[in-house]
Design a protein around this motif. Structure first.
Motif, PDB file in Angstrom:
ATOM      1  N   ASN A 183      -2.844  12.306   0.509  1.00  0.00           N
ATOM      2  CA  ASN A 183      -3.734  13.446   0.315  1.00  0.00           C
ATOM      3  C   ASN A 183      -4.469  13.725   1.628  1.00  0.00           C
ATOM      4  OD1 ASN A 183      -6.576  14.520  -0.275  1.00  0.00           O
ATOM      5  ND2 ASN A 183      -5.534  14.899  -2.217  1.00  0.00           N
ATOM      6  N   PRO A 184      -4.466  14.983   2.102  1.00  0.00           N
ATOM      7  CA  PRO A 184      -5.092  15.316   3.402  1.00  0.00           C
ATOM      8  C   PRO A 184      -6.567  14.928   3.494  1.00  0.00           C
ATOM      9  CG  PRO A 184      -3.738  17.141   2.626  1.00  0.00           C
ATOM     10  CD  PRO A 184      -3.808  16.148   1.495  1.00  0.00           C
ATOM     11  N   LYS A 185      -7.297  15.021   2.380  1.00  0.00           N
ATOM     12  CA  LYS A 185      -8.720  14.672   2.411  1.00  0.00           C
ATOM     13  C   LYS A 185      -8.905  13.166   2.564  1.00  0.00           C
ATOM     14  CE  LYS A 185      -9.952  18.759  -0.262  1.00  0.00           C
ATOM     15  NZ  LYS A 185     -10.330  19.295  -1.589  1.00  0.00           N
ATOM     16  N   ALA A 186      -8.077  12.399   1.872  1.00  0.00           N
ATOM     17  CA  ALA A 186      -8.132  10.937   2.043  1.00  0.00           C
ATOM     18  C   ALA A 186      -7.767  10.569   3.472  1.00  0.00           C
ATOM     19  CB  ALA A 186      -7.183  10.260   1.051  1.00  0.00           C
ATOM     20  N   LEU A 187      -6.787  11.272   4.015  1.00  0.00           N
ATOM     21  CA  LEU A 187      -6.358  11.023   5.391  1.00  0.00           C
ATOM     22  C   LEU A 187      -7.481  11.322   6.376  1.00  0.00           C
ATOM     23  CD1 LEU A 187      -3.743  10.075   6.743  1.00  0.00           C
ATOM     24  CD2 LEU A 187      -3.110  12.483   7.047  1.00  0.00           C
ATOM     25  N   SER A 188      -8.258  12.362   6.098  1.00  0.00           N
ATOM     26  CA  SER A 188      -9.373  12.725   6.995  1.00  0.00           C
ATOM     27  C   SER A 188     -10.457  11.657   6.985  1.00  0.00           C
ATOM     28  CB  SER A 188      -9.956  14.082   6.597  1.00  0.00           C
ATOM     29  OG  SER A 188     -10.664  14.006   5.371  1.00  0.00           O
ATOM     30  N   ILE A 189     -10.665  10.996   5.835  1.00  0.00           N
ATOM     31  CA  ILE A 189     -11.646   9.907   5.749  1.00  0.00           C
ATOM     32  C   ILE A 189     -11.186   8.724   6.593  1.00  0.00           C
ATOM     33  CG2 ILE A 189     -12.742   8.233   4.206  1.00  0.00           C
ATOM     34  CD1 ILE A 189     -12.490  10.346   1.970  1.00  0.00           C
ATOM     35  N   VAL A 227      -5.588   1.366  -0.256  1.00  0.00           N
ATOM     36  CA  VAL A 227      -5.416   0.080  -0.927  1.00  0.00           C
ATOM     37  C   VAL A 227      -5.217   0.283  -2.426  1.00  0.00           C
ATOM     38  CG1 VAL A 227      -7.901  -0.252  -1.304  1.00  0.00           C
ATOM     39  CG2 VAL A 227      -6.400  -2.254  -1.143  1.00  0.00           C
ATOM     40  N   GLY A 228      -4.584  -0.697  -3.047  1.00  0.00           N
ATOM     41  CA  GLY A 228      -4.507  -0.728  -4.500  1.00  0.00           C
ATOM     42  C   GLY A 228      -3.424   0.139  -5.103  1.00  0.00           C
ATOM     43  N   GLY A 229      -3.807   0.841  -6.169  1.00  0.00           N
ATOM     44  CA  GLY A 229      -2.850   1.590  -6.964  1.00  0.00           C
ATOM     45  C   GLY A 229      -2.070   2.642  -6.214  1.00  0.00           C
ATOM     46  N   CYS A 230      -2.703   3.309  -5.262  1.00  0.00           N
ATOM     47  CA  CYS A 230      -1.992   4.365  -4.535  1.00  0.00           C
ATOM     48  C   CYS A 230      -0.857   3.781  -3.691  1.00  0.00           C
ATOM     49  CB  CYS A 230      -2.953   5.179  -3.673  1.00  0.00           C
ATOM     50  SG  CYS A 230      -3.810   4.269  -2.374  1.00  0.00           S
ATOM     51  N   VAL A 231      -1.092   2.628  -3.055  1.00  0.00           N
ATOM     52  CA  VAL A 231      -0.046   1.980  -2.257  1.00  0.00           C
ATOM     53  C   VAL A 231       1.066   1.489  -3.180  1.00  0.00           C
ATOM     54  CG1 VAL A 231       0.460   0.191  -0.559  1.00  0.00           C
ATOM     55  CG2 VAL A 231      -1.796   1.284  -0.572  1.00  0.00           C
ATOM     56  N   ARG A 232       0.670   0.871  -4.276  1.00  0.00           N
ATOM     57  CA  ARG A 232       1.644   0.393  -5.266  1.00  0.00           C
ATOM     58  C   ARG A 232       2.524   1.541  -5.772  1.00  0.00           C
ATOM     59  NH1 ARG A 232      -1.685  -0.261  -9.913  1.00  0.00           N
ATOM     60  NH2 ARG A 232      -1.117   1.918 -10.259  1.00  0.00           N
ATOM     61  N   LYS A 240      -2.333   9.290  -8.259  1.00  0.00           N
ATOM     62  CA  LYS A 240      -3.372  10.207  -8.739  1.00  0.00           C
ATOM     63  C   LYS A 240      -4.652  10.029  -7.931  1.00  0.00           C
ATOM     64  CE  LYS A 240      -1.790  10.687 -13.518  1.00  0.00           C
ATOM     65  NZ  LYS A 240      -2.147  10.521 -14.956  1.00  0.00           N
ATOM     66  N   ASP A 241      -4.899   8.797  -7.486  1.00  0.00           N
ATOM     67  CA  ASP A 241      -6.111   8.488  -6.731  1.00  0.00           C
ATOM     68  C   ASP A 241      -5.744   7.799  -5.422  1.00  0.00           C
ATOM     69  OD1 ASP A 241      -7.987   9.285  -8.849  1.00  0.00           O
ATOM     70  OD2 ASP A 241      -7.180   7.547  -9.901  1.00  0.00           O
ATOM     71  N   ARG A 270     -16.770  19.300  -5.537  1.00  0.00           N
ATOM     72  CA  ARG A 270     -16.823  18.514  -6.768  1.00  0.00           C
ATOM     73  C   ARG A 270     -15.879  17.311  -6.735  1.00  0.00           C
ATOM     74  NH1 ARG A 270     -16.929  23.067 -11.623  1.00  0.00           N
ATOM     75  NH2 ARG A 270     -18.898  24.081 -11.013  1.00  0.00           N
ATOM     76  N   GLU A 271     -14.981  17.305  -5.797  1.00  0.00           N
ATOM     77  CA  GLU A 271     -14.002  16.227  -5.669  1.00  0.00           C
ATOM     78  C   GLU A 271     -14.569  15.119  -4.781  1.00  0.00           C
ATOM     79  OE1 GLU A 271      -9.236  15.901  -4.477  1.00  0.00           O
ATOM     80  OE2 GLU A 271     -10.444  17.612  -3.825  1.00  0.00           O
ATOM     81  N   TYR A 272     -14.228  13.867  -5.110  1.00  0.00           N
ATOM     82  CA  TYR A 272     -14.685  12.767  -4.253  1.00  0.00           C
ATOM     83  C   TYR A 272     -13.611  11.692  -4.146  1.00  0.00           C
ATOM     84  CZ  TYR A 272     -15.659  10.018  -8.489  1.00  0.00           C
ATOM     85  OH  TYR A 272     -15.539   9.337  -9.674  1.00  0.00           O
ATOM     86  N   TYR A 273     -13.731  10.875  -3.087  1.00  0.00           N
ATOM     87  CA  TYR A 273     -12.807   9.770  -2.842  1.00  0.00           C
ATOM     88  C   TYR A 273     -13.616   8.492  -2.705  1.00  0.00           C
ATOM     89  CZ  TYR A 273      -9.339  13.371  -2.210  1.00  0.00           C
ATOM     90  OH  TYR A 273      -8.505  14.430  -2.438  1.00  0.00           O
TER      91      TYR A 273
END
Length: 439
Positions: free
Chosen positions: A31-37, A51-56, A65-66, A101-104
């Motif tokens: 996700n581009p927003k996660a990448l920007s963080i 880390v976690g579920g997204c890598v899995r 999804k997250d 309204r979206e957050y990571y």
């Protein structure tokens, strides 16, 4: 591969380092927003990883999804780099980086618990506070399952495996990091997570991780009802709810979430209630997998339908007026349920409406019927009627479902004809008595 308590004690264990691109994942999957963080934290000289579920899920070929992020930056340092950050939580402090309204979620690496206020553990071994910060190695082996302890270093195109997660993915198994009983006692919700991952991903549970679950299942009763409500949504809105339910019942975990439902299922001699639940969960799974919306209110309407009907029958036997019986029963059953899973009123009120509207499907007067179709809860109530008619194999309910299905599709002239063709039946009134039945 490092396993058991040895893993937790080995803080200097070097990870297995693998090429992310060779494993089939790349920056374009993020996700581009996660990448920007990640980029912002790296630019500020902090380490940051997915880390976690997204890598899995990326490794398994699923679309995450997250996108959760782990870093060596403390919450206040994250906020200094990313001003839209909100720091939340007391038991486990986290940074939520907001984009409107979206957050990571961004978590600081955790270390093993100590005797300080930031690392308290209760009498039964449950973690009370979890704010002891540490290194990536310590953080990795403190995670619950090995397949969730994989880190994706986007900057260097690497996947870091500290606990044998890649081996478990190849074996299609779920394995706790560390001593299973200790880890379940630290957080009993891990038993629910085991059911969710096993059901959703089609994984087996490794023998040692499986062994203590049935014995420790009652520990869930010490978990806050609000937290269990969140877990219920994750379990039954996973897209594999039927499989999850089977696992929950097999490992004796379902009772802690839905005690009235479990009791009703054990008394379900004709199998109608089980059929209603199965059909509903299959419908929910199909909607989720098709990208359609679902509501928790419908889930609770299904799960608590038979318990509510049993209490309603008890009120009726006590000669309460018919219009009151279901209302009183609904109040009793929902009040009982919130002691296990704290269903917010915005959902429990809709659940109650779905139940109470069932009686209106027998009222086919033209004026009332046209008004009913315009009711904002009509569709949910109608879907519930259709599920009941199939599960209960009730010809009268099936006739009602067919009538209302047609009524919604035809013009006003045909609707009037349909209403006139329905014979009028006058209901008997019952004498009211005091003394409500107990749930």
């Amino acid at each position: 591969m490092i396993t058991g308590q040895e893993t937790l004690n080995n803080k200097k264990h070097k990870p297995l380092v693998l090429s992310a691109s060779k494993l089939g994942i790349s920056k374009s999957s993020i996700n581009p927003k996660a990448l920007s963080i990640l980029k912002a934290l790296n630019k500020a000289k902090y380490d940051a990883y997915l880390v976690g579920g997204c890598v899995r899920d990326l490794l398994l070929g699923y679309e995450p999804k997250d996108f959760d992020i782990a870093t060596n930056a403390h919450p206040e340092q994250i906020k200094a780099v990313l001003p839209s950050t909100r720091i939340i939580g007391r038991r486990f402090r986290l940074a939520h980086v907001h984009f409107g309204r979206e957050y990571y979620e961004v978590a600081t690496f955790r270390a093993p618990h100590d005797s300080s206020d930031d690392g308290q553990v209760g009498k039964e071994g449950r973690i009370i506070h979890d704010n002891v910060y540490g290194t990536i190695e310590e953080d990795a082996v403190r995670r619950d399952f090995a397949i969730n302890a994989l880190f994706y270093d986007v900057h260097n195109d690497q996947v870091l495996d500290f606990a044998g997660g890649m081996d478990d993915l190849e074996k299609r198994q779920l394995r706790l990091i560390g001593d299973p009983e200790t880890r379940y006692r630290e957080d009993p919700v891990r038993m629910l997570r085991a059911m969710r991952f096993a059901g959703k991903l089609g994984l087996s549970i490794e023998a040692e991780s499986e062994a203590p679950i049935r014995e420790l299942a009652p520990l869930l009763e010490n978990i806050a009802p609000a937290r269990l409500f969140d877990e219920v949504l994750k379990l039954f809105h996973s897209g594999q709810a039927k499989s999850v339910l089977e696992l929950l019942r097999e490992y004796r975990l379902f009772h802690s979430l839905f005690p009235l439902t479990e009791k009703a299922l054990q008394q379900d001699d004709d199998g109608y209630f089980q059929a209603l639940i199965n059909d509903s969960l299959e419908n929910t799974d199909n909607r989720i997998n098709d990208g359609l919306s679902v509501t928790p209110a419908f889930l609770f309407a299904v799960m608590l339908w038979k318990p509510m009907r049993q209490v309603e029958a008890a009120y009726r036997e006590d000669s309460y007026p018919d219009p009151q019986c279901m209302q009183l029963a609904a109040n009793d059953v929902l009040s009982s349920q919130v002691r296990n899973t704290a269903v917010p009123r915005r959902f429990s009120n809709v659940t109650r409406e779905i139940w109470l509207l069932q009686s209106r499907f027998s009222q086919k007067n033209f004026r009332r019927a046209t008004q009913f179709v315009e009711n904002r809860r009509f569709r949910a109530a109608f879907d519930f009627l259709c599920l009941r008619s199939i599960a209960e194999q009730n010809k009268e309910l099936q006739a009602d479902a067919a009538w209302w299905e047609e009524f919604q599709k035809v013009d006003a002239e045909r609707q009037l004809e349909m209403s006139k063709a329905v014979p009028h039946v006058k209901k008997k009134r019952r004498r009211k008595r005091k003394g409500p039945p107990k749930v």
